[in-house]
Design a protein around this motif. Sequence first.
Motif, PDB file in Angstrom:
ATOM      1  N   ILE A  36       0.790  -1.227   0.000  1.00  0.00           N
ATOM      2  CA  ILE A  36       0.000   0.000   0.000  1.00  0.00           C
ATOM      3  C   ILE A  36       0.834   1.295   0.000  1.00  0.00           C
ATOM      4  O   ILE A  36       0.588   2.164  -0.835  1.00  0.00           O
ATOM      5  N   THR A  39       2.307   1.935  -3.454  1.00  0.00           N
ATOM      6  CA  THR A  39       1.235   2.132  -4.438  1.00  0.00           C
ATOM      7  C   THR A  39       0.621   3.521  -4.289  1.00  0.00           C
ATOM      8  O   THR A  39       0.403   4.235  -5.269  1.00  0.00           O
ATOM      9  N   TRP A  40       0.350   3.898  -3.040  1.00  0.00           N
ATOM     10  CA  TRP A  40      -0.255   5.201  -2.754  1.00  0.00           C
ATOM     11  C   TRP A  40       0.654   6.337  -3.247  1.00  0.00           C
ATOM     12  O   TRP A  40       0.209   7.311  -3.842  1.00  0.00           O
ATOM     13  N   VAL A  43       0.602   6.380  -7.164  1.00  0.00           N
ATOM     14  CA  VAL A  43      -0.627   7.001  -7.650  1.00  0.00           C
ATOM     15  C   VAL A  43      -0.581   8.502  -7.362  1.00  0.00           C
ATOM     16  O   VAL A  43      -0.902   9.331  -8.216  1.00  0.00           O
ATOM     17  N   LYS A  47      -1.119  12.589  -9.517  1.00  0.00           N
ATOM     18  CA  LYS A  47      -2.319  13.371  -9.242  1.00  0.00           C
ATOM     19  C   LYS A  47      -1.977  14.853  -9.109  1.00  0.00           C
ATOM     20  O   LYS A  47      -0.893  15.214  -8.666  1.00  0.00           O
ATOM     21  N   PHE A  57      -7.042   7.242  -3.369  1.00  0.00           N
ATOM     22  CA  PHE A  57      -6.171   6.643  -4.380  1.00  0.00           C
ATOM     23  C   PHE A  57      -6.396   7.366  -5.710  1.00  0.00           C
ATOM     24  O   PHE A  57      -6.076   8.531  -5.839  1.00  0.00           O
ATOM     25  N   LEU A  58      -6.976   6.673  -6.693  1.00  0.00           N
ATOM     26  CA  LEU A  58      -7.196   7.329  -7.988  1.00  0.00           C
ATOM     27  C   LEU A  58      -8.393   8.273  -7.896  1.00  0.00           C
ATOM     28  O   LEU A  58      -9.353   7.997  -7.177  1.00  0.00           O
TER      29      LEU A  58
ATOM     30  N   LEU B 135      -2.063   9.361   4.317  1.00  0.00           N
ATOM     31  CA  LEU B 135      -2.816   8.141   4.062  1.00  0.00           C
ATOM     32  C   LEU B 135      -3.374   7.537   5.354  1.00  0.00           C
ATOM     33  O   LEU B 135      -4.538   7.149   5.429  1.00  0.00           O
TER      34      LEU B 135
END
Lengths: 295, 294
Positions: A36, A39-40, A43, A47, A57-58, B135
């Motif tokens: 995670i 990946t975060w 992505v 952005k 995320f997306l 996050l």
Amino acid sequence: MDRLATNPAIKSSDFRRFGLILTYGALITFGILTLIPITWLLVGSFKTNEDFFGHLFLPLGEGLFGVAWDRLTLAHYWKLFSELEFGNYVMNSIFLASVTSALATFVAALGGYALAKFRFKGRWLITALVLAAIIIPGPLLIAPIYDLLYHLDLLNTYTGLILPAMGPAFGIFLFRQAMLNAVPIDMLEAARIDGCGEFRIFFSIVIPIVRPMIGAFLLITFLGTWNNFIGPQVILQDESKFPLSVAIAQLRGIYSTDYGMISAGTIVSIAPVMVIFLLLQKEFITGLTGGAVKG
Amino acid sequence: MKRPFSPYPLWTPFAFLAPFLVVFAVFLVYPLLQSVILSLEQTFGPQHKTFVYFHNFSQLLQDPLFFKALMNTAIFSGASVLVQMPLSLGLALFLNRPDIRGRAFFRLIFFSPSLVGAVFVGVMFGIIFGKRTGLLNIVLNRLIGFNLDFPWLQEYVMVSLILASLWMWTGFNMIYFLAALQNVDKDLEEASKIDGAGPWDRFIHVTLPAIRPVAGFVVLLSIIGSFQLFELPYLLLNNSAGVENKGLTIVMYLYQTGFETGDLGYASAIGWILAIILIGLAIIQRRLSRTEGI
């Protein structure tokens, strides 16, 4: 638990299946938790800064799979490579890591061979010194090496950064261990009787035998140099000479709220290493665990 | 096997060792001796040095910042061992089940974070632990209505540090445990099964004793690594030691005194205290593993 298994109503195969599901569950959970963060970040680097705040995320919208693909942007990467000249830092890191690892591996293979396959006065003393050097914590040497480089007029040079890494005590020890049993003395002697020179023997007989160790040591030294921060941070002063590790620390300081940009910079810094790792996992694991664990 | 004659020229091994010995002497032995002298001096940059005997050391023993760094490092080190070892071992046990598919795939994923340099992990988690945009707070907020402004990096530095290093090193340590588990005596396991020992008894009496030496080694490696912690907290806290020096570590303090204040002497004294601690730990570990008859 075992009393359960002896109950005739519950088959032991059911019990095992339950355990297996639990095991997979734990492994997959931890695998996802591991992936995670990266990946975060990946992505996030595509952005816009508004979407960075707005979407976890997306960015969600009208496109395929309900994702607003058109809102993704390469702007951070564009800015990174055009305005901030990140390409230059990438090249610096590649240069430093390649040269350091190639030279250190060569020196270590030469020295390890001498300690493994020759009898001479002082062999045990040198081996003991090498072992003692492995125990010395790196941070202890930072101040005196900085002082020495100042007096040698090598501050702010790559030479000053690369030279101290040319005495890899751990590498000498690794190659010594690898060559002790793997390189047969008879083969060396037969070559000598045939009139081979010592260096030719080394390059044509010894090196091919320890090729896996060479790959492993090259990789971990490359990785160590790539990830080294305190060395270049202390020794280099010109921004144009910085490797990625120092550049990213600067970027974090200056653009501390430009998250998309920091994410992009971090991705650029770790992507090359990740690609190399995917291609050469076995060597990596062997090297990083000092040969204790075969990849 | 002594050989009566030497079939190679006498200088050969020295020629092979020469490059290493030169660098070793100039960039390791000499700096090591130099650091002893430096630790007895007060310096201002590399030029201005005054000999002050043991003043640096007596100063260090009364330096509240140094004690803060020492405490932080020790707490981090202890906590990360206590949290990480069971996790790494648990994962290794799961992966070691003979009927698990995709072992190589899982191993690859778990191992990969340890390749990311501490600097980059620090930057990464600096964003992840951020307020509002981070996050962690966003996910916790959506799951359990957690406070979006929770100050991980301001108030809970140690927890953040341990989480980040957990992400980085759990899989790496797991590799060692997995290798150890694969060397456990299969016959002994079978025998205990036949004798009717349950999985728990088998783990305590067969598996644990067999992996004990590796566990000791992994714990020592972790502690040595934790005591040299610098880049991870430094970057996590945006090139600083954090609010009220909550994230100050020994090496960070060494770096700050040596290269921000310019006192290479004081930095060397800190380096020697660190070295003494680490060598002491290594000796203790060796003693312990010897008394257990390994």
